[in-house]
Write an enzyme that holds these catalytic residues in place. Structure first.
Site, PDB file in Angstrom:
ATOM      1  N   LEU A   1       0.870  -1.183   0.000  1.00 39.46           N
ATOM      2  CA  LEU A   1       0.000   0.000   0.000  1.00 39.46           C
ATOM      3  C   LEU A   1       0.899   1.223   0.000  1.00 39.46           C
ATOM      4  O   LEU A   1       1.600   1.494   0.972  1.00 39.46           O
ATOM      5  CB  LEU A   1      -0.910  -0.036   1.232  1.00 39.46           C
ATOM      6  CG  LEU A   1      -1.759  -1.312   1.347  1.00 39.46           C
ATOM      7  CD1 LEU A   1      -2.475  -1.381   2.688  1.00 39.46           C
ATOM      8  CD2 LEU A   1      -2.764  -1.417   0.202  1.00 39.46           C
ATOM      9  N   ASN A   2       0.902   1.939  -1.122  1.00 40.48           N
ATOM     10  CA  ASN A   2       1.880   3.008  -1.338  1.00 40.48           C
ATOM     11  C   ASN A   2       1.187   4.335  -1.646  1.00 40.48           C
ATOM     12  O   ASN A   2       1.632   5.097  -2.483  1.00 40.48           O
ATOM     13  CB  ASN A   2       2.810   2.582  -2.499  1.00 40.48           C
ATOM     14  CG  ASN A   2       3.922   3.584  -2.740  1.00 40.48           C
ATOM     15  OD1 ASN A   2       4.554   4.086  -1.809  1.00 40.48           O
ATOM     16  ND2 ASN A   2       4.169   3.918  -3.992  1.00 40.48           N
TER      17      ASN A   2
ATOM     18  N   GLY B   1       0.495   6.777   0.652  1.00 34.43           N
ATOM     19  CA  GLY B   1       0.725   7.830   1.645  1.00 34.43           C
ATOM     20  C   GLY B   1       1.877   8.754   1.332  1.00 34.43           C
ATOM     21  O   GLY B   1       2.871   8.366   0.720  1.00 34.43           O
TER      22      GLY B   1
ATOM     23  N   LYS C   1       5.836   8.664   0.928  1.00 30.07           N
ATOM     24  CA  LYS C   1       6.532   8.240   2.146  1.00 30.07           C
ATOM     25  C   LYS C   1       7.527   7.124   1.843  1.00 30.07           C
ATOM     26  O   LYS C   1       8.570   7.004   2.490  1.00 30.07           O
ATOM     27  CB  LYS C   1       5.495   7.754   3.164  1.00 30.07           C
ATOM     28  CG  LYS C   1       6.112   7.449   4.507  1.00 30.07           C
ATOM     29  CD  LYS C   1       5.077   7.150   5.552  1.00 30.07           C
ATOM     30  CE  LYS C   1       5.757   6.902   6.882  1.00 30.07           C
ATOM     31  NZ  LYS C   1       4.801   6.538   7.919  1.00 30.07           N
TER      32      LYS C   1
ATOM     33  N   GLN D   1      -5.197   3.764  -6.728  1.00 33.60           N
ATOM     34  CA  GLN D   1      -6.475   3.661  -6.031  1.00 33.60           C
ATOM     35  C   GLN D   1      -7.357   4.819  -6.491  1.00 33.60           C
ATOM     36  O   GLN D   1      -6.906   5.742  -7.161  1.00 33.60           O
ATOM     37  CB  GLN D   1      -6.282   3.635  -4.519  1.00 33.60           C
ATOM     38  CG  GLN D   1      -5.783   4.881  -3.875  1.00 33.60           C
ATOM     39  CD  GLN D   1      -5.609   4.723  -2.367  1.00 33.60           C
ATOM     40  OE1 GLN D   1      -4.514   4.746  -1.862  1.00 33.60           O
ATOM     41  NE2 GLN D   1      -6.694   4.575  -1.637  1.00 33.60           N
TER      42      GLN D   1
ATOM     43  N   ILE E   1       3.518  -0.198   3.135  1.00 35.77           N
ATOM     44  CA  ILE E   1       4.927  -0.124   2.729  1.00 35.77           C
ATOM     45  C   ILE E   1       5.823   0.394   3.858  1.00 35.77           C
ATOM     46  O   ILE E   1       7.021   0.130   3.881  1.00 35.77           O
ATOM     47  CB  ILE E   1       5.110   0.706   1.433  1.00 35.77           C
ATOM     48  CG1 ILE E   1       6.443   0.342   0.771  1.00 35.77           C
ATOM     49  CG2 ILE E   1       4.958   2.216   1.698  1.00 35.77           C
ATOM     50  CD1 ILE E   1       6.510   0.594  -0.706  1.00 35.77           C
TER      51      ILE E   1
ATOM     52  N   ASN F   1      -2.310  -5.332   9.757  1.00 38.57           N
ATOM     53  CA  ASN F   1      -2.570  -4.994   8.352  1.00 38.57           C
ATOM     54  C   ASN F   1      -1.659  -5.748   7.391  1.00 38.57           C
ATOM     55  O   ASN F   1      -1.448  -5.325   6.260  1.00 38.57           O
ATOM     56  CB  ASN F   1      -2.508  -3.482   8.081  1.00 38.57           C
ATOM     57  CG  ASN F   1      -3.677  -3.028   7.216  1.00 38.57           C
ATOM     58  OD1 ASN F   1      -4.768  -3.574   7.302  1.00 38.57           O
ATOM     59  ND2 ASN F   1      -3.453  -2.052   6.358  1.00 38.57           N
TER      60      ASN F   1
ATOM     61  N   LYS G   1       6.076   5.319  11.574  1.00 34.64           N
ATOM     62  CA  LYS G   1       5.090   6.390  11.428  1.00 34.64           C
ATOM     63  C   LYS G   1       5.668   7.729  11.873  1.00 34.64           C
ATOM     64  O   LYS G   1       5.178   8.781  11.488  1.00 34.64           O
ATOM     65  CB  LYS G   1       3.852   6.098  12.297  1.00 34.64           C
ATOM     66  CG  LYS G   1       3.166   4.775  11.996  1.00 34.64           C
ATOM     67  CD  LYS G   1       2.366   4.844  10.720  1.00 34.64           C
ATOM     68  CE  LYS G   1       1.634   3.545  10.445  1.00 34.64           C
ATOM     69  NZ  LYS G   1       1.256   3.420   9.032  1.00 34.64           N
TER      70      LYS G   1
END
Length: 504
Positions: A109-110, A112, A123, A186, A248, A326, A392
């Site tokens: 999942l990329n 962000g 990120k 997405q 990711i 996740n 994070k």
């Protein structure tokens, strides 16, 4: 008589509310059509697909009021629904694990941006270890897997409109690596004015005052956008059966051969279509989603769905002992089936935001793990904490850059020299929030093998070869500055004011 009046009033209210809902929906549809008319043919075609998904979400949002779970119906999952990782590992591996690997694709999942850490752009392009970015480490891991087992595991990146362009520029550098990389985007959904419940966008473009009008609708969008992109069908035609999905920025989310073998070794009629990796909750994870049994299904319960009166209970480490990492293993044919039959029912997360000009908007989002209840024979696997290593904040970054971890073929492993497997609790103050400022405050990263707890607040810098052990608290008062000298060894110390060092 009064009961009858009450019933009539209630009937009129529901009728009124129903009319209101229809009106909101009609107005929204009209606005979306007007937006489509502002783009060229190609833009409008992509946006129309996105808007179809958005309309469905908006329709459900208008219908669902209040928390989506009834608290008394919540039960702990049955024992067999969440397997301990050790039990799955005990099965061992077959001689031909490469055959299983060839049926797998890795999805990261990329979507962000690195804004929360003071960085521009995706990120995944922040350097986290020895000049390697999140993306570099991911490519190295999969390349190592492909070389070691002579396999062909592709990497799929789910980008958002925020990260797509920058990511695709960077992908050129992996041309000669042994990993096939695919990307898909997405959806792009319109932010909704909280008062009028209409889109804030003026046109389909992304420039000027329209920049803030759009958002990527959370990682639950993966199912629809993966299907719409054509990539789902392509991977199935290439013989892929499962995807391993993870964030990711979770450096612990590597391909686990034991979980893969467990999936592949199930009898065809008992095929597990969805595995969620969970891990034991600590005080740092109280907000993480958890698995529950709800009306005969495993279900993900997120903090946003919990009625206010039960939030403390949800956060308790005793009642809900695990949380969702996740890291998910999902069957590709099952995604195709559920998408085509329109049976993917994901709870809506309403995310309120305030735009720069002060306008209150809402974003309708979904979470990828929420789909667990729609898949057959779904289960949880309770994995070691080492599989959950998200970055994070700069506090997380300090841990992964330190000698607590060694780097091998893109994977970080906890140093054998650390006596206990838990990571230290690190809290860095606001002077360390941005990556650039954070790096400027360390001549090199301190020695942390024996550290339990570190709190740093205020204007603090660290010289070369500093060593931190036990509990260390460093607090520079407003207007003061503390420079920890090169070679200093702080063990159970409180450092405050103008560098007074006290025993803790």
């Amino acid at each position: 008589m009064s009961l009858l009046v009450a019933d009539l009033t209630r009937g009129q209210m529901t009728e009124f509310q129903e009319k209101l809902r229809q009106q909101h929906e009609e107005l929204m549809h009209r606005e979306l059509e007007a937006l489509l008319a502002t783009g060229n043919k190609a833009e409008a075609e992509i946006s129309r697909k996105d808007f179809d998904g958005f309309k469905n979400l908006f329709h459900r949002f208008l219908r669902v009021k209040g928390p989506s779970v009834e608290w008394p119906k919540i039960n702990r999952p049955p024992e067999e629904a969440i397997q301990p990782y050790e039990k799955i590992k005990a099965k061992g591996l077959p001689a031909d694990i490469a055959a299983s690997l060839n049926k797998l694709a890795v999805v990261k999942l990329n979507g962000g941006l690195g804004t929360s850490m003071g960085c521009k752009g995706p990120k995944s392009l922040i350097s986290v270890r020895s000049e390697n970015t999140f993306l570099d480490l991911t490519v190295q891991q999969i390349e190592h897997l492909n070389k070691t087992f002579n396999a062909n595991v592709p990497l799929v990146l789910m980008n958002s409109f925020n990260t797509d362009e920058d990511t695709n520029k960077i992908l050129q550098k992996y041309k000669h690596h042994r990993v096939n990389i695919h990307t898909f985007n997405q959806s792009r959904y319109p932010r909704i004015n909280k008062e009028s419940l209409l889109p804030v966008a003026k046109h389909l473009g992304m420039s000027g005052d329209n920049t803030d009008a759009w958002y990527p609708p959370g990682h639950g969008d993966i199912y629809a956008s993966f299907h719409n992109s054509g990539l789902l069908d392509q991977l199935i035609s290439e013989g892929k059966e499962y995807i391993f999905v993870s964030n990711i920025d979770n450096l612990g989310a590597t391909v686990d051969l034991f979980i893969l073998h467990h999936l592949m070794s199930q009898p065809a009629d008992k095929r597990c279509e969805f595995i969620m990796e969970v891990t034991d909750k600590t005080r740092a994870d109280v907000k993480g989603g958890t698995l529950i049994q709800y009306e005969d299904h495993l279900r993900l319960l997120e903090i946003a769905q919990v009625p206010k009166a039960h939030v403390d209970e949800f956060k308790s480490v005793t009642k809900f002992k695990i949380f969702n990492t996740n890291n998910l293993w999902i069957s590709l044919p099952a995604i195709k089936r559920l998408q085509e039959q329109n049976q993917m029912d994901l709870e809506i997360i309403v995310n309120p935001k305030t735009l720069d000009g002060g306008l209150n908007v809402i974003q309708l989002e979904t979470a990828v793990g929420a789909a667990i209840k729609s898949f057959k024979n779904a289960m949880g696997v309770n994995v070691p904490r080492s599989r959950f290593l998200p970055v994070k904040t700069s506090s997380d970054l300090l841990l992964v850059m330190s000698n607590l971890y060694s780097l091998d073929a893109g994977s970080l492993t906890m140093s054998k020299k650390r006596e206990f497997p838990t990571t230290p609790h690190v809290k860095l103050g606001s002077s360390f929030t941005k990556v650039q400022e954070f790096l400027a405050r360390f001549e090199n990263i301190p020695e942390m093998l024996e550290l339990d707890h570190l709190t740093v607040s205020g204007d603090v810098t660290f010289g070369k070869n500093v060593s931190l052990k036990g509990t260390v608290i460093i607090i520079a008062n407003h207007g003061d500055r503390i420079d920890i000298p090169a070679g200093a060894m702080l063990e159970n110390k409180i450092v405050s004011g103008n560098l007074r060092i006290l025993d803790h």
